[in-house]
Structures are given as C-alpha cells and as structure tokens.
Design a protein around this motif. Structure first.
Motif, short mmCIF file in Angstrom:
data_model
loop_
_atom_site.label_atom_id
_atom_site.label_comp_id
_atom_site.label_asym_id
_atom_site.label_seq_id
_atom_site.Cartn_x
_atom_site.Cartn_y
_atom_site.Cartn_z
N THR A 159 37.95 45.68 36.41
CA THR A 159 37.32 45.62 37.89
C THR A 159 36.05 45.03 37.56
O THR A 159 35.45 45.10 36.61
CB THR A 159 37.16 46.81 38.61
OG1 THR A 159 36.44 47.91 38.06
CG2 THR A 159 38.60 47.39 38.93
N LYS A 160 35.33 44.36 38.58
CA LYS A 160 34.03 43.89 38.48
C LYS A 160 32.99 44.84 38.22
O LYS A 160 32.12 44.22 37.62
CB LYS A 160 33.80 42.99 39.67
CG LYS A 160 34.54 41.65 40.03
CD LYS A 160 34.17 40.99 41.15
CE LYS A 160 34.64 39.33 41.18
NZ LYS A 160 35.91 39.41 41.18
N GLU A 161 32.89 45.90 38.77
CA GLU A 161 32.00 46.92 38.37
C GLU A 161 31.86 47.57 37.42
O GLU A 161 30.91 48.20 36.95
CB GLU A 161 32.00 48.09 39.83
CG GLU A 161 31.68 47.48 41.22
CD GLU A 161 33.02 47.06 42.15
OE1 GLU A 161 33.17 46.92 43.14
OE2 GLU A 161 33.98 46.66 41.22
N SER A 171 33.46 42.23 28.03
CA SER A 171 34.39 41.01 28.60
C SER A 171 35.62 40.77 27.58
O SER A 171 36.69 40.67 28.28
CB SER A 171 33.56 39.76 28.80
OG SER A 171 32.90 39.53 27.45
N LYS A 180 38.22 43.25 28.99
CA LYS A 180 38.70 42.85 30.20
C LYS A 180 39.95 41.81 29.91
O LYS A 180 40.77 41.91 30.50
CB LYS A 180 37.74 42.78 31.25
CG LYS A 180 36.86 43.96 31.71
CD LYS A 180 35.79 43.50 32.45
CE LYS A 180 35.01 44.52 33.04
NZ LYS A 180 33.90 44.22 34.17
N THR A 199 37.12 43.56 42.90
CA THR A 199 36.20 44.52 43.07
C THR A 199 36.88 45.80 43.01
O THR A 199 38.10 45.92 43.35
CB THR A 199 35.29 44.46 44.29
OG1 THR A 199 36.07 44.70 45.48
CG2 THR A 199 34.71 43.16 44.19
#
Length: 319
Positions: A199-201, A206, A209, A292
């Motif tokens: 998720t973005k938060e 990286s 992810k 998000t």
C-alpha cells in the motif's frame, strides 16, 4: 461482523496483523483512519522503541488501534502489558504463546483481548481463558506460522463451530473475494498482513513491494520445518541460503539467528534480498496494484458485498 465493529469501535471488520520489528506508526494509523483496526507489533523491540511508535500513532489518529504482543518472542512481555496500561491502549492481540495468564490482568483494566490461534484446541483454550475474539490463522499466512499447517479454508469453519466468541480469519486474504469467503466460512472479520505491505502508506522498501506485485502463485517458500520454527517468506537468495543450511542440519539456535528481526529489517526495510528475508503469505499471487490503505479497505468491503450478492443471485437462479 457488526459485533466486531462495535467491540473495537471500528467501521470495517478488518484487522492489521502484527508485523514484528517492521511495525510503524504510519501504516498502523492509516489502517485505523481507513476504518479498520491498526496494530503495532512488538516483535523483539525494546519498550522505548514500542513506546515511540505508540506515541507517534496517537499523533496520527484518534481512532482505536491495538498492540500485538508475541508472548514467547518478546523479551519484555510483562513490561509491554504495563505499557498498554500506561498509554490506555484499548485492545491487545496476544500471539506466539499461552494467553491465559495475561487475559485476566488485561480485563481488569477493561482492555479487549484478541488471541491468535491455529487449531480448534487452541481456540477452545483461549475462549475458556476469556479471550474476547480469536484470530484463526491459516498456513497460507506470512511470517511465523504454526507447525500444524492447517489451511484457512478448513480452519475457520471448524473453529467457528467449536467456539461461541467471534472468529477473525487470517491467511490468504487480501481482497473482497477473500473477505466474502471468510464471512461465508463463519468468520466475523479478517486480518490482513501481506496485502497491507503493498500500500502507498506502508514505509517498506520499493523492492519488497515490487516483488509482491510481480509474485505468481508459487512465489513463497517455507523455512524452519527442520527445527520446528515455521516461517513463510518470499523466495530470494537469502531464503535459499537458509534452506540449504537446513539441508545441512542447521541447529535451532543458528536458525533463529538467521531469521532474527535484524534480517527481517534487512529484507523489508532495506530491500536486501542477499542478507535478509521478506515475509509474505500466499496472497502475494493476488496482489496487482498498490492502493492507499483507504482505497484497499473501501474496495474490499464494496467488492465483498457485490460478490455475495452476485453469488446469491446466481445460486437462486439455479434453484
């Protein structure tokens, strides 16, 4: 489902799993702000480290959040209980050990207790000890796991049938389909771990992810069977080295050092797949984008509702 939301003062029956030493205020607060129950995992962190995360989380959200204490993992279990009292944390999740001695102490202060279990027997014992809610974690889940290797799809209906308190499903869940399936199996909600990494938060590397985005259905591997310390991680060079050590007859103490939280941080925070590991559940194969946290939780709830309505309509037509 409604009971879980009322009990924890949350909008959605979605709980964040404890993430050990990579736990952080940013993601915990984002989950609570999005309507779920954010969770800070103690891992092996010191009291000072956990307290700093608690204070930062309180600065970021006024909503409820929980503290996960892995009983036999944290060197400071009793001290963490006192930290809960000090900061008036309303919910505690107990895992990796027997929760029975701690439940009455927490209840005296009006604190709700979640017990993480991996079998019917464990669930019944936790209920008898006074747990308010159970998280039943299937073998699909990331990180430290039960050596019994029971899967979510079989575990949830069995536990739900043998206890009277709410059961939250964990392991292999990361979208609306998984949420709907868990509810149909008898769960009152779900716990997410791996899906929240992407998720973005989430302040993770990286590389971590991207590995989750690129993962196929067979991208995770089990470590620790040879020493009775099961853990599910992403396939990577460091994970391969641990597997090779197991084949050579690694001692339990050496395995625990190789899978320590320092190596967890190296993989998850620093993106170092040569010297660290990245926990991941089998749900990695379902992750296709990085939303998000609010987009994720809203989407799961909306999609679960649609999935159940569509399936019910199709089933009615067949009848």
């Amino acid at each position: 489902m409604k009971y879980i939301c009322e009990l924890f003062s949350i909008q959605y029956p979605i709980i964040q799993g404890g993430m050990g030493n990579i736990s952080n205020a940013q993601l915990t607060a984002a989950v609570s702000e999005a309507g779920g129950l954010g969770t800070i995992g103690c891992g092996t962190m010191t009291l000072e480290q956990v307290e700093a995360i608690i204070l930062e989380t309180k600065d970021k959200t006024n909503n409820s959040f929980a503290l996960n204490i892995p009983i036999n993992v944290s060197p400071y279990t009793k001290e963490m209980i006192q930290l809960v009292f000090k900061h008036e944390i309303p919910i505690v999740s107990l895992s990796a050990g027997n929760p029975a001695p701690f439940i009455p102490i927490l209840h005296e202060k009006g604190i709700k207790v979640i017990a993480v279990v991996a079998s019917v027997k464990q669930a019944q014992k936790a209920e008898a000890a006074g747990a308010d809610v159970l998280v039943a974690e299937g073998f699909e889940a990331a990180g430290i796991n039960s050596s019994m290797e029971l899967t979510t799809f079989t575990l949830i209906p069995q536990i739900s049938r043998h206890v009277t308190i709410p059961v939250v499903a964990a392991g292999g869940i990361g979208n609306g389909q998984g949420l709907a399936a868990a509810l149909m199996l008898g769960a009152a909600g779900v716990q997410l771990g791996t899906r929240l990494i992407a998720t973005k938060e989430a302040p993770f590397h990286s590389t971590y992810k991207q590995r989750l985005l690129d993962a196929g259905d067979n991208e995770t591997v089990i470590l620790g069977r040879s020493v009775g310390q099961v853990r599910r991680v992403l396939k990577a060079p460091y994970a391969d080295s641990i597997i090779e050590s197991e084949r050579s007859g690694v001692a339990s103490e050496q395995y625990l050092e190789m899978t320590s939280e320092d190596h967890h941080i190296a993989g998850a925070i620093q993106g170092d797949a040569e010297n660290g590991f990245m926990n991941s559940g089998q749900v990695a194969g379902l992750i296709e984008h990085i939303p998000t946290v609010k987009e994720l939780l809203d989407g799961m709830m909306n999609d679960a509702k649609k999935q159940m309505e569509d399936r019910l309509s199709s089933f009615t037509v067949m009848l």
